[in-house]
Design a protein around this motif. Structure first.
Motif, mmCIF file in Angstrom:
data_model
loop_
_atom_site.group_PDB
_atom_site.id
_atom_site.type_symbol
_atom_site.label_atom_id
_atom_site.label_comp_id
_atom_site.label_asym_id
_atom_site.label_seq_id
_atom_site.Cartn_x
_atom_site.Cartn_y
_atom_site.Cartn_z
ATOM 1 N N ALA A 59 0.851 -1.276 -0.113
ATOM 2 C CA ALA A 59 -0.121 0.036 0.061
ATOM 3 C C ALA A 59 0.834 1.247 0.030
ATOM 4 O O ALA A 59 0.354 2.208 -0.558
ATOM 5 C CB ALA A 59 -1.072 -0.003 1.290
ATOM 6 N N LEU A 60 1.894 1.094 0.761
ATOM 7 C CA LEU A 60 2.717 2.483 1.015
ATOM 8 C C LEU A 60 4.018 2.700 0.046
ATOM 9 O O LEU A 60 4.611 3.613 -0.202
ATOM 10 C CB LEU A 60 3.156 2.465 2.497
ATOM 11 N N PHE A 61 4.293 1.434 -0.418
ATOM 12 C CA PHE A 61 5.953 1.636 -1.034
ATOM 13 C C PHE A 61 6.028 1.034 -2.350
ATOM 14 O O PHE A 61 6.308 1.615 -3.431
ATOM 15 C CB PHE A 61 7.111 0.829 -0.104
ATOM 16 N N ASP A 62 5.438 -0.550 -2.283
ATOM 17 C CA ASP A 62 5.768 -1.164 -3.776
ATOM 18 C C ASP A 62 4.650 -2.192 -3.701
ATOM 19 O O ASP A 62 4.840 -3.270 -3.032
ATOM 20 C CB ASP A 62 7.158 -1.947 -3.893
ATOM 21 N N MET A 63 3.921 -2.031 -4.901
ATOM 22 C CA MET A 63 2.895 -3.096 -4.877
ATOM 23 C C MET A 63 3.181 -4.578 -5.073
ATOM 24 O O MET A 63 2.706 -5.327 -4.463
ATOM 25 C CB MET A 63 1.900 -2.689 -5.939
ATOM 26 N N ARG A 64 4.122 -4.711 -6.095
ATOM 27 C CA ARG A 64 4.511 -6.070 -6.441
ATOM 28 C C ARG A 64 5.089 -6.990 -5.493
ATOM 29 O O ARG A 64 4.865 -8.214 -5.003
ATOM 30 C CB ARG A 64 5.349 -6.000 -7.586
ATOM 31 N N SER A 65 6.272 -6.311 -4.882
ATOM 32 C CA SER A 65 7.154 -7.058 -3.545
ATOM 33 C C SER A 65 6.065 -7.338 -2.503
ATOM 34 O O SER A 65 6.256 -8.164 -1.731
ATOM 35 C CB SER A 65 8.152 -6.042 -3.255
ATOM 36 N N GLY A 66 5.147 -6.146 -2.144
ATOM 37 C CA GLY A 66 4.330 -6.238 -0.956
ATOM 38 C C GLY A 66 3.308 -7.436 -1.345
ATOM 39 O O GLY A 66 3.107 -8.230 -0.362
ATOM 40 N N ASN A 67 2.679 -7.538 -2.323
ATOM 41 C CA ASN A 67 1.767 -8.663 -2.688
ATOM 42 C C ASN A 67 2.497 -10.070 -2.716
ATOM 43 O O ASN A 67 1.959 -10.763 -2.066
ATOM 44 C CB ASN A 67 1.166 -8.095 -3.952
ATOM 45 N N ASP A 68 3.735 -9.956 -3.482
ATOM 46 C CA ASP A 68 4.511 -11.296 -3.365
ATOM 47 C C ASP A 68 4.684 -11.833 -1.804
ATOM 48 O O ASP A 68 4.727 -12.838 -1.478
ATOM 49 C CB ASP A 68 5.919 -10.989 -4.084
ATOM 50 N N GLU A 69 4.941 -10.819 -0.965
ATOM 51 C CA GLU A 69 5.207 -11.199 0.553
ATOM 52 C C GLU A 69 3.882 -11.853 1.125
ATOM 53 O O GLU A 69 3.982 -12.854 1.830
ATOM 54 C CB GLU A 69 5.333 -9.914 1.192
ATOM 55 N N VAL A 70 2.866 -11.219 0.713
ATOM 56 C CA VAL A 70 1.499 -11.885 1.391
ATOM 57 C C VAL A 70 1.354 -13.091 0.708
ATOM 58 O O VAL A 70 0.798 -14.317 1.356
ATOM 59 C CB VAL A 70 0.359 -10.884 1.242
ATOM 60 N N LEU A 71 1.573 -13.436 -0.439
ATOM 61 C CA LEU A 71 1.174 -14.619 -1.345
ATOM 62 C C LEU A 71 2.389 -15.573 -0.753
ATOM 63 O O LEU A 71 1.952 -16.696 -0.657
ATOM 64 C CB LEU A 71 1.672 -14.291 -2.969
ATOM 65 N N ALA A 72 3.514 -15.286 -0.487
ATOM 66 C CA ALA A 72 4.354 -16.187 0.003
ATOM 67 C C ALA A 72 3.819 -16.751 1.425
ATOM 68 O O ALA A 72 4.071 -17.660 1.909
ATOM 69 C CB ALA A 72 5.843 -15.628 0.018
ATOM 70 N N ALA A 88 10.197 -19.165 1.668
ATOM 71 C CA ALA A 88 9.310 -19.137 0.596
ATOM 72 C C ALA A 88 9.033 -17.764 -0.213
ATOM 73 O O ALA A 88 7.903 -17.409 -0.994
ATOM 74 C CB ALA A 88 7.678 -19.508 1.525
ATOM 75 N N PHE A 89 9.756 -16.621 0.572
ATOM 76 C CA PHE A 89 9.385 -15.336 0.150
ATOM 77 C C PHE A 89 10.023 -15.239 -1.258
ATOM 78 O O PHE A 89 10.947 -15.628 -1.480
ATOM 79 C CB PHE A 89 10.141 -14.297 0.944
ATOM 80 N N VAL A 90 9.207 -14.631 -2.255
ATOM 81 C CA VAL A 90 9.544 -14.565 -3.607
ATOM 82 C C VAL A 90 9.629 -13.204 -3.869
ATOM 83 O O VAL A 90 8.851 -12.200 -3.858
ATOM 84 C CB VAL A 90 8.354 -14.951 -4.322
ATOM 85 N N PRO A 91 10.789 -12.673 -4.469
ATOM 86 C CA PRO A 91 11.225 -11.286 -4.875
ATOM 87 C C PRO A 91 10.413 -10.769 -5.988
ATOM 88 O O PRO A 91 9.697 -11.769 -6.638
ATOM 89 C CB PRO A 91 12.489 -11.498 -5.312
ATOM 90 N N ALA A 92 10.153 -9.605 -6.012
ATOM 91 C CA ALA A 92 9.349 -9.102 -7.156
ATOM 92 C C ALA A 92 9.671 -9.634 -8.437
ATOM 93 O O ALA A 92 11.016 -9.834 -8.936
ATOM 94 C CB ALA A 92 9.203 -7.637 -7.135
ATOM 95 N N GLY A 93 8.779 -9.953 -9.325
ATOM 96 C CA GLY A 93 9.216 -10.293 -10.616
ATOM 97 C C GLY A 93 9.210 -11.876 -10.943
ATOM 98 O O GLY A 93 9.362 -12.421 -12.022
#
Length: 279
Positions: A59-72, A88-93
């Motif tokens: 929400a505040l910084f980076d959509m993709r990496s933040g969303n990947d955090e939640v997916l992981a 399990a954390f997956v970097p953006a991209g």
């Protein structure tokens, strides 16, 4: 002085699905760090079985990496590590790994997931936001969350309607903050399923008026703390929300447990309605 014991009034109430859970912290305010482990521990301590979890980083910084955090987080067997150290954390991209026991849509095989991932988009970047919605939908995410207040976005900004139209077209549930008296307009006429997370009991009448013409409009219970607020809303339009860890979960728990709703209605508000929408 006798300490007030809310647990006696909450009793055996169990919330099977909390629609308003966050991981991460606000950088500009005091508050809990919002680590995944601490958030899930807080839910468990209050007998909240499952949370629809969104990322403040997204929400505040980076959509993709933040969303990947939640997916992981949703696909990880170990939520005790922080995302940057979680294997399990997956970097953006990249694409999050899939665990057959827990999938992004929340379906479970053999167990009930503690985390149902909610994608977050940045309304300050409407073009990137709809691209991220496409990516999330392909990954099986069933809901997106909007943070207009945190992002400084007003209800009349074109980005809100643009994102709402995209999400509704894909059949995604939208969880949105903001004053329902203003933000309802961006979602009207789209056959959209929307949960207004910030409906205050002072504004409940306005929600009821607009929801009468919009069967997909729902509200969180979090700020409906007046004596008759929960009882005023049709039970099938209410979803339990706590905003753990940035709000005190005992407050909405106590209000629901002591409400005048029938047991079947309480069960619906405490999780069955959210399962119906996010299932």
């Amino acid at each position: 002085m006798t300490t007030f014991d809310a647990s006696r009034l909450v009793g055996e109430l169990e919330v099977t699905f909390d629609v308003d859970v966050l991981v991460g912290a606000y950088p500009d305010r005091d508050g809990p760090p919002g680590t995944p482990r601490s958030v899930l521990d807080t839910l468990a301590a209050h007998r909240i079985r499952t949370g629809a979890v969104a990322s403040l980083r997204a929400a505040l910084f980076d959509m993709r990496s933040g969303n990947d955090e939640v997916l992981a987080l949703a696909t990880s067997d170990d939520t005790g590590t922080t995302p940057d150290r979680d294997p399990a954390f997956v970097p953006a991209g990249t694409t999050p790994r899939r665990d057959p026991a827990v999938v992004p849509g929340g379906a479970a095989s053999g167990r009930d997931p503690a985390v149902v991932p909610v994608g977050t988009v940045d309304l300050r970047d409407p073009i990137g936001a709809v691209q991220e919605i496409d990516r999330l939908a392909e990954l099986g995410v069933k809901a997106v969350r909007l943070f207009p207040d945190e992002q400084g976005v007003e209800a009349g900004f074109p980005s809100v309607r643009h994102v709402a139209r995209k999400a509704a077209g894909l059949g995604l549930v939208m969880l949105t903050g903001g004053d329902v008296r203003r933000f309802w307009q961006a979602f009207s006429g789209l056959d959209a399923t929307v949960v207004f997370l910030d409906t205050h009991f002072y504004h409940l009448g306005d929600f009821l008026v607009v929801a009468a013409d919009e069967p997909g409009f729902h509200t969180s219970t979090r700020l409906l703390n007046s004596p008759d607020a929960l009882e005023t809303v049709p039970a099938d339009r209410l979803l339990y929300g706590s905003r753990t860890p940035h709000y005190e979960p005992v407050v909405p728990l106590l209000r629901l447990a002591t409400s005048g709703l029938k047991p079947d209605e309480i069960a619906a508000v405490a999780g069955r309605n959210a399962r119906r929408l996010l299932g």
